[in-house]
Design a protein around this motif. Sequence first.
Motif, PDB file in Angstrom:
ATOM      1  N   LEU A   9      -2.215   7.278  -9.992  1.00  0.00           N
ATOM      2  CA  LEU A   9      -2.051   8.571  -9.311  1.00  0.00           C
ATOM      3  C   LEU A   9      -0.573   8.907  -9.116  1.00  0.00           C
ATOM      4  N   ILE A  10       0.209   7.909  -8.745  1.00  0.00           N
ATOM      5  CA  ILE A  10       1.652   8.144  -8.514  1.00  0.00           C
ATOM      6  C   ILE A  10       2.303   8.636  -9.805  1.00  0.00           C
ATOM      7  N   PRO A  43      -3.000  10.574   2.179  1.00  0.00           N
ATOM      8  CA  PRO A  43      -3.987   9.736   1.484  1.00  0.00           C
ATOM      9  C   PRO A  43      -3.350   8.589   0.693  1.00  0.00           C
ATOM     10  N   MET A  44      -4.118   7.506   0.587  1.00  0.00           N
ATOM     11  CA  MET A  44      -3.623   6.352  -0.165  1.00  0.00           C
ATOM     12  C   MET A  44      -3.586   6.680  -1.664  1.00  0.00           C
ATOM     13  N   LEU A  45      -2.524   6.206  -2.332  1.00  0.00           N
ATOM     14  CA  LEU A  45      -2.387   6.426  -3.779  1.00  0.00           C
ATOM     15  C   LEU A  45      -2.615   5.113  -4.511  1.00  0.00           C
ATOM     16  N   VAL A  57       0.873  -1.176   0.000  1.00  0.00           N
ATOM     17  CA  VAL A  57       0.000   0.000   0.000  1.00  0.00           C
ATOM     18  C   VAL A  57       0.910   1.225   0.000  1.00  0.00           C
ATOM     19  N   ILE A  58       0.630   2.171  -0.882  1.00  0.00           N
ATOM     20  CA  ILE A  58       1.478   3.369  -0.937  1.00  0.00           C
ATOM     21  C   ILE A  58       0.651   4.615  -0.639  1.00  0.00           C
ATOM     22  N   ASP A  59       1.076   5.345   0.388  1.00  0.00           N
ATOM     23  CA  ASP A  59       0.396   6.585   0.772  1.00  0.00           C
ATOM     24  C   ASP A  59       1.219   7.789   0.307  1.00  0.00           C
ATOM     25  N   TYR A  60       0.529   8.892   0.080  1.00  0.00           N
ATOM     26  CA  TYR A  60       1.190  10.156  -0.256  1.00  0.00           C
ATOM     27  C   TYR A  60       1.614  10.813   1.047  1.00  0.00           C
ATOM     28  N   LYS A  61       2.929  11.056   1.209  1.00  0.00           N
ATOM     29  CA  LYS A  61       3.425  11.613   2.476  1.00  0.00           C
ATOM     30  C   LYS A  61       3.159  13.113   2.508  1.00  0.00           C
ATOM     31  N   LEU A  97       5.325  11.444  -9.248  1.00  0.00           N
ATOM     32  CA  LEU A  97       6.123  11.090  -8.068  1.00  0.00           C
ATOM     33  C   LEU A  97       7.134  10.009  -8.431  1.00  0.00           C
ATOM     34  N   ALA A  98       6.795   9.224  -9.452  1.00  0.00           N
ATOM     35  CA  ALA A  98       7.711   8.203  -9.974  1.00  0.00           C
ATOM     36  C   ALA A  98       7.244   7.822 -11.377  1.00  0.00           C
ATOM     37  N   THR A  99       8.183   7.371 -12.203  1.00  0.00           N
ATOM     38  CA  THR A  99       7.798   6.840 -13.515  1.00  0.00           C
ATOM     39  C   THR A  99       7.350   5.392 -13.299  1.00  0.00           C
ATOM     40  N   PRO A 100       6.691   4.785 -14.297  1.00  0.00           N
ATOM     41  CA  PRO A 100       6.295   3.390 -14.125  1.00  0.00           C
ATOM     42  C   PRO A 100       7.490   2.493 -13.786  1.00  0.00           C
TER      43      PRO A 100
END
Length: 254
Positions: A136-137, A130-132, A119-123, A142-145
């Motif tokens: 959304l990422i 919130p959970m991403l 699970v990845i949340d937005y810090k 925030l990161a490339t695939p």
Amino acid sequence: MKQKKLLYTGKAKSVYRTDVKGKLIVEFRDDITAFDGGKKDTLKNKGCYNAGVSAFFFSCLEKNGVKTHFLEMLDEKRMVVRELSMIPLEVIVRNLAAGSIVRNYPFKEGTPLKPPVIVIDYKDDSRHDPMLNDDLIIALRLATPAELKRIKTIALRVNTILSNMLAQQGITLVDFKMEFGWQGKTIYLGDEISMDSMRLWDKKTGESLDKDVYRFNKGDVMATYNRVAARITKVPGAAKKAVRVPKKTRKQAR
Ligand code: ATP
Ligand code: TYD
């Protein structure tokens, strides 16, 4: 190495510049918080336990080929790390259902999650982290695939290494949180891995051995941190005083 200007004070750690380019000092304070900062205390020696356990885990991970920001301990509370450009993601790996996924989804606490769930949340404290999801990422850049895939691969590798290590001490790694950052073109595991950022259960008794003791007033937090730090690092005498990082792991040869 000289400690210079304070760069950042978070809820539990302070980050300082040093006189060496690309290196920072992270000080693990005795502050503990829960529920988005809604519950706060200062507990003597807590910083030593989390610093010692983090240094121990980072050293073990390095030996297993995981790149971490850890360089060396300056003293019981202060760690020299590589300066990272942090990616504002909280990457959580879950092996058993507990905490927020039990509150938010119809999981029964303790249900094994196989394969583990990431699970990845937005810090972002102002947005309550919130959970991403992957889209959304990527949309938030925030990161490339490819970077996201790499982060997940590292996260699962860290999970396997730590789960196996803790299992040998009779401890189940229920879930834990990681943060990553860049130095140049390399992604490093940063921040901390400690009782504050993990959920640990005693394999025999099911007893909580982590910050849940503080969150839910389950007992004496410092007694638990003291015992679990000693158990994890197996440092003789650690149960009596603050954990010292064993000499062997103090300095990483790089
Ligand atoms: P939270 O408790 O939600 O993680 P916080 O910001 O209050 O947030 P602290 O642990 O008190 O957390 O602060 C430490 C800060 O230092 C975090 O923002 C973390 O992302 C950052 N950090 C950790 N490692 C590094 C590093 N190697 N280089 C730069 N910053 C780092
Ligand atoms: P989670 O169950 O999402 O939250 P809570 O602890 O509020 O029930 O947490 C999963 C794991 O990740 C847990 O071991 C604590 C850790 N974690 C952090 O260290 N920091 C955080 O900001 C979050 C959300 C989790």
